[in-house]
Scaffold this active site. Sequence first.
Site, mmCIF file in Angstrom:
data_model
loop_
_atom_site.group_PDB
_atom_site.id
_atom_site.type_symbol
_atom_site.label_atom_id
_atom_site.label_comp_id
_atom_site.label_asym_id
_atom_site.label_seq_id
_atom_site.Cartn_x
_atom_site.Cartn_y
_atom_site.Cartn_z
ATOM 1 N NE ARG A 1 14.430 -27.756 2.416
ATOM 2 C CZ ARG A 1 15.664 -27.311 2.229
ATOM 3 N NH1 ARG A 1 15.867 -26.285 1.406
ATOM 4 N NH2 ARG A 1 16.668 -27.860 2.856
ATOM 5 N N GLY B 1 22.199 -32.429 5.660
ATOM 6 C CA GLY B 1 21.639 -32.318 4.319
ATOM 7 C C GLY B 1 21.967 -33.503 3.430
ATOM 8 N N GLY C 1 22.205 -27.625 8.373
ATOM 9 C CA GLY C 1 23.018 -26.917 9.370
ATOM 10 C C GLY C 1 22.321 -26.823 10.718
HETATM 11 P P1 ADP Z 1 25.845 -34.049 5.976
HETATM 12 O O1 ADP Z 1 25.460 -33.015 4.940
HETATM 13 O O2 ADP Z 1 24.866 -35.171 6.041
HETATM 14 O O3 ADP Z 1 26.135 -33.430 7.311
HETATM 15 P P2 ADP Z 1 28.615 -34.007 5.167
HETATM 16 O O4 ADP Z 1 28.376 -32.769 4.390
HETATM 17 O O5 ADP Z 1 29.415 -33.916 6.399
HETATM 18 O O6 ADP Z 1 27.219 -34.750 5.487
HETATM 19 O O7 ADP Z 1 29.377 -35.082 4.260
HETATM 20 C C1 ADP Z 1 28.923 -35.479 3.012
HETATM 21 C C2 ADP Z 1 30.050 -35.653 2.029
HETATM 22 O O8 ADP Z 1 31.060 -36.510 2.528
HETATM 23 C C3 ADP Z 1 29.564 -36.270 0.757
HETATM 24 O O9 ADP Z 1 29.683 -35.330 -0.286
HETATM 25 C C4 ADP Z 1 30.484 -37.477 0.539
HETATM 26 O O10 ADP Z 1 30.895 -37.630 -0.796
HETATM 27 C C5 ADP Z 1 31.656 -37.158 1.428
HETATM 28 N N1 ADP Z 1 32.385 -38.375 1.827
HETATM 29 C C6 ADP Z 1 31.893 -39.409 2.531
HETATM 30 N N2 ADP Z 1 32.834 -40.387 2.666
HETATM 31 C C7 ADP Z 1 33.934 -39.963 2.009
HETATM 32 C C8 ADP Z 1 35.229 -40.533 1.785
HETATM 33 N N3 ADP Z 1 35.572 -41.744 2.240
HETATM 34 N N4 ADP Z 1 36.107 -39.807 1.067
HETATM 35 C C9 ADP Z 1 35.764 -38.583 0.576
HETATM 36 N N5 ADP Z 1 34.572 -37.995 0.788
HETATM 37 C C10 ADP Z 1 33.653 -38.670 1.482
HETATM 38 MG MG MG Z 2 26.683 -31.652 3.792
#
Ligand code: ADP
Ligand code: MG
Length: 398
Positions: free
Chosen positions: A39, A355, A378
């Site tokens: 960053r 993230g 976010g």
């Molecule tokens: P981002 O931060 O990229 O927006 P999210 O915070 O929405 O993504 O999702 C990330 C989380 O989703 C990770 O911690 C991952 O472990 C969880 N995850 C992904 N697939 C599954 C699954 N099949 N079952 C449980 N948790 C999951």
């Molecule tokens: Mg996330």
Amino acid sequence: MAKKTLDDMNFKNQRVLVRVDFNVPMAKDGSGKIMDDARIRAALPTINYLMDQGAKVILLSHLGRPKGEPSEAFSLAPVASHLSSLLGQEVLFAASDRVVDDEVAKKLAGLEAGHVALLQNTRFRAEEKKNDPDFAKDLAALGDLFVNDAFGTCHRAHASNVGLASLLPSCLGRLVQKEVEVMGKALDNPARPFVAILGGAKVSDKIGVIENLLDKVDTILIGGGMAYTFLKSQGLEIGTSLLEEDKIDLARDLLKQAREKGVQFLLPLDGVIADQVAEGQETKVVKIDQIPSDKMSLDIGPETAKLFAEAVKDAGTVVWNGPMGVFEMEDFAQGTFAVAKALAECPGVTIVGGGDSASAVEKAGYKDKITHVSTGGGASLEFLEGKVLPGIAAISDR
Ligand code: ADP
Ligand code: MG
């Protein structure tokens, strides 16, 4: 309306307040060791440009969550010294527990053109997150112009971004400019076919993104934990996989909307099952309609990965948000890595927001092969939801 950028301003001998995102991960042992300086390096194009233009550069950032009061553990001192070494020039750390006071003003008065100062963590003051007008006014008195280069906080109206932009002539820094241009073009005027890949834990976190993208994309691919609520809505047995009971109807409705809008909506064909969310268990790949009632699916299977890679191959634009499985554990990371690879190999414009998705791409080693990996978790989600980000809206129009 297009916002002013660095190219629209004259910075010579001006005191320029720059909101940067130096919210870097620090070692837990209190040594002040910076675990990842990405960053800080991401802010260098803006800082170097301003130095070259002969500006007096005054940087502001938050670090961690100091609860609106001074806290040694969240001091920006280690960042000031690391930045000094990156710039090859001493950075003046004008630190006060009050962030801004007479002492700070006095120190900054000696700052020469082409040199850089850094203030203390803006979140040492509770007024920061409240966008308190008096705090913003005190900060604004230190500068003549304001540059916002912290995309990660653009979805929040704080004193150090929205407050300052409302008091001083302002523009976007290079980093925020790139975020807005690349993601803005993908949403407004995408090269087609436009494919969205959505995953992550919960449907409820991504409803806004899905709804906004349904009107823009040609194909939506769903993986990750949220896929199972969609599969359940189609009457499938999902075992003990992640389920949001209260979102089943919504999921069914989103699938119906996709059909009506002519958007191809693909769900997983297979999954990697286990007993629980833990490493080192026995795992098995099963067809998606063969998940036993006492097992959970924690990743997309190889057939799904192939299907998704195929859909991405000839895409003009790909937006990806949300991992395909529990990628933090090696046993359930393959689906996410396969999608990262597919994006890396896609000749079109590829964008990663969120993230966890950004860290998955980094972990997979494909970050450099993606057109744009958003620096704001976010903030990138809210951008993809089609929301106006207050930190950007407050910047002067061209
Ligand atoms: P981002 O931060 O990229 O927006 P999210 O915070 O929405 O993504 O999702 C990330 C989380 O989703 C990770 O911690 C991952 O472990 C969880 N995850 C992904 N697939 C599954 C699954 N099949 N079952 C449980 N948790 C999951
Ligand atoms: Mg996330």
